[in-house]
Design an enzyme around this catalytic site. Structure first.
Site, PDB file in Angstrom:
ATOM      1  N   ASN A 205     -13.756   0.636  -6.719  1.00  0.00           N
ATOM      2  CA  ASN A 205     -14.833   1.534  -6.293  1.00  0.00           C
ATOM      3  C   ASN A 205     -15.561   2.229  -7.440  1.00  0.00           C
ATOM      4  OD1 ASN A 205     -13.956   0.947  -3.748  1.00  0.00           O
ATOM      5  ND2 ASN A 205     -13.031   2.929  -3.343  1.00  0.00           N
TER       6      ASN A 205
ATOM      7  N   HIS B 196      -3.726   6.012   3.782  1.00  0.00           N
ATOM      8  CA  HIS B 196      -4.505   4.866   3.294  1.00  0.00           C
ATOM      9  C   HIS B 196      -3.998   3.544   3.863  1.00  0.00           C
ATOM     10  CE1 HIS B 196      -5.850   1.941   0.175  1.00  0.00           C
ATOM     11  NE2 HIS B 196      -6.920   2.722   0.096  1.00  0.00           N
TER      12      HIS B 196
ATOM     13  N   ALA C  37      -7.343  -7.633  -8.333  1.00  0.00           N
ATOM     14  CA  ALA C  37      -8.466  -8.377  -7.738  1.00  0.00           C
ATOM     15  C   ALA C  37      -9.047  -9.416  -8.704  1.00  0.00           C
ATOM     16  CB  ALA C  37      -9.559  -7.402  -7.293  1.00  0.00           C
TER      17      ALA C  37
ATOM     18  N   VAL D 169      -6.363 -14.520  -7.069  1.00  0.00           N
ATOM     19  CA  VAL D 169      -6.462 -13.459  -6.051  1.00  0.00           C
ATOM     20  C   VAL D 169      -7.870 -13.462  -5.457  1.00  0.00           C
ATOM     21  CG1 VAL D 169      -6.377 -10.957  -5.698  1.00  0.00           C
ATOM     22  CG2 VAL D 169      -4.728 -12.063  -7.225  1.00  0.00           C
TER      23      VAL D 169
ATOM     24  N   ASP E 218       0.835  -1.206   0.000  1.00  0.00           N
ATOM     25  CA  ASP E 218       0.000   0.000   0.000  1.00  0.00           C
ATOM     26  C   ASP E 218       0.873   1.260   0.000  1.00  0.00           C
ATOM     27  OD1 ASP E 218      -2.293   1.799   0.844  1.00  0.00           O
ATOM     28  OD2 ASP E 218      -3.265  -0.146   0.973  1.00  0.00           O
TER      29      ASP E 218
ATOM     30  N   SER F 166     -11.313  -0.763  -0.466  1.00  0.00           N
ATOM     31  CA  SER F 166     -10.004  -0.781   0.201  1.00  0.00           C
ATOM     32  C   SER F 166     -10.148  -1.158   1.663  1.00  0.00           C
ATOM     33  CB  SER F 166      -9.363   0.613   0.150  1.00  0.00           C
ATOM     34  OG  SER F 166      -8.921   0.909  -1.130  1.00  0.00           O
TER      35      SER F 166
END
Lengths: 437, 94
Positions: free
Chosen positions: A279, A193, A289, A294, A158, A341
């Site tokens: 999102n 984040h 993703a 994954v 991240d 997230s």
């Protein structure tokens, strides 16, 4: 590929999902504006009846009306139309109108939920006395009685992590991870984040796997941007340092085959990779993703309803809370944020609890899906494209794994005993043979 | 599953992933190729565990000609794949 039913119903499905999500995240008295499609011949009568609920305005040239009403009444109407759930008294009073509604959607001028995301959060009590709704909803408190994730190494790929935060400092060992942006062994967060994500996965009060070890793998700069080349380096680092899980609350609509190959390779080496579904709130793939090995995580709100921003597709694996999540932030503070997230580290933390009991990644993933809580979609479609297998349940997953591990241990001990008996039996036979030989 | 690709906004300029044909060439031969590439201005950034090489063309003015050179190597079967490096980001707070 997107299933046919979703291709056909994209627009409608999306509007219904958004409607229930907004209603769910609004307080009961909050005013919402609905756009209602009605039988065109009965417009006047319907409007007259609905005026008892709120301000109703008829559109002259189209069979629609707008209704400003409380979220509570909006929910009753939506439940009646889409879920066939009726409130007897409500139905009696508004029977004529309800029978003539064809569809409902939210007006774009929707009032915002009571607490805006992204604001600083101050506890009313001490952080350690707080009960977090998101942890309650997935049964994390119950699961923590059986496992706390000890012995499990989690990588947070991240913006870095503030490992000096009181929530997190005990989760880090001397090795903090690595900063692939500035090539340093001090992967501190300059964005916030990553610190928020890490807090959900393993924070001491607001997190799940409270005794697991965290590693900050910084691949995104202070603006939250980065390169997949650095993400791949971080995955390699995780493999070389024997991490068990990595969380990637990041993504892009495009990705290279090299990145895809790295994810496949890492999964083949038993590294569990968890990533946020994205999102955009549409039927879209996001990478990593949507790479098959994954675990792709969608977001739900506190009512376990689809979060309006959460991407939908046939490669979703699981859902977790992602709306108004309180977790650690920069400068030893806490912040409430929303997004997939935030959903992703709920899964990461839960997997850490499970891996602490059973290190077989394949079995843990199987249990994650098997014991997920089924979630209903508003119009009874196959909902796996919205929720994956459903809401992750830390409690059932951990308890079932604990149970199956005990059974396995028992079987092993019986096998051992049986072997001993056989061995001693053979010995006795040999002794008899020796005696009479 | 095929990833959606080719939006230039999402690409990191001058950076590529390449795959070398290890089935035909020895590591020594591959090293020689990289020596040549480095002399012409292609920086080898990293070799991943998967066998993918991450390369960078620092001088973007030379990018076109150097890509042609890489494509020639692909035609000669030294390189099996050349693809751009994509940007990634956090998902914005909702």
């Amino acid at each position: 590929m997107m299933p046919d039913f979703l291709r056909k119903n994209n627009g409608k499905q999306w509007k219904i999902t958004r409607l229930f999500s907004e209603i769910g995240s609004s307080s009961q008295k909050e005013e919402l504006e609905l756009i209602i499609e009605i039988e065109s011949k009965k417009k006047g009568d319907i409007c007259r009846q609905l005026r008892r609920i709120g301000k109703c305005t008829l559109y002259e040239f189209v069979p629609y009306l707008s209704l400003k009403c409380s979220a509570e009444d909006a929910k009753k109407i939506a439940n009646h139309v889409y879920k066939k759930i009726t409130d007897a008294r409500f139905e009696r009073n508004f029977q004529y109108a309800l029978q003539n509604i064809i569809s409902i959607e939210l007006s774009n001028k929707v009032s915002i939920p009571p607490m805006k995301p992204g604001i600083n959060y101050y506890f009313r009590k001490r952080a350690e006395d707080e009960r977090f709704w998101n942890l309650e909803n997935i049964g994390a408190y119950e699961a923590l009685k059986s496992s706390s994730g000890s012995g499990i190494k989690i990588g947070i790929i991240d913006t870095g992590v503030d490992y000096t935060h009181t929530e997190l400092r005990n989760s880090f060992s001397a090795d903090k991870g690595y900063d692939f942006v500035e090539k340093s062994s001090k992967p501190l967060d300059k964005n916030g984040h990553g610190t928020h994500v890490a807090g959900i996965a393993a924070g001491r009060n607001c997190g799940i796997a409270r005794n697991s070890t965290l590693y900050s793998l910084r691949v995104l700069d202070e603006d939250g941007g980065g390169s997949e080349a650095d993400v791949m380096l971080a995955i390699e680092w995780a493999l070389k340092n024997n991490l068990h899980i990595v969380n990637m609350s990041l993504g892009s609509p495009e990705a290279s085959d090299a990145f895809k190959e790295m994810c496949y390779y890492a999964a083949s080496r038993n590294l569990m990779i968890v990533a946020a579904a994205g999102n955009d709130g549409t039927f879209i793939y996001s990478y990593p993703a949507s790479f098959e090995p994954v675990i792709s995580v969608a977001a739900v709100d506190r009512n376990n309803e689809h979060a309006y921003f959460s991407n939908m597709n046939d490669l979703l694996d699981i859902s977790a809370p992602g709306v108004d999540i309180v977790s650690s932030y920069l400068d030893n503070s806490y912040r409430m944020l929303s997004g997939t997230s935030m959903a992703s580290p709920h899964v990461t933390g839960t997997l850490a609890l499970a891996l602490s009991i059973n290190k077989d990644a394949e079995r843990v993933e199987e249990f994650m899906k098997k014991y997920a809580q089924y979630l209903d979609s508003p119009d009874n479609h196959d909902n796996s494209c919205i929720f994956g297998a459903g809401l992750i349940r830390a409690d059932s997953m951990v308890n079932k794994l604990r149970g199956s591990s005990r059974i396995l241990e028992k079987i092993k001990s019986y096998e051992k005993k049986e072997a001993n008996i056989k061995e001693s039996g053979i010995k006795k036979v040999f002794e008899v043979i020796k005696k009479y030989w | 599953m095929q990833c959606r690709k080719n939006n230039l906004e999402n690409i990191i300029k001058g950076e590529y992933f390449i795959k070398i044909n290890t089935g035909i060439y020895t590591q020594e031969e591959i090293d020689k190729v990289f020596e040549q590439l480095q002399k012409s201005g292609i920086e080898l950034k990293h070799k991943y565990l998967t066998g993918t090489y991450h390369i960078k063309i620092a001088d973007l003015e030379k990018e076109k000609s150097l890509l042609e050179e890489l494509n020639k190597l692909k035609e000669q079967n030294y390189i099996t794949k050349i693809e751009p490096v994509y940007k990634t980001k956090t998902f914005e707070d909702k």
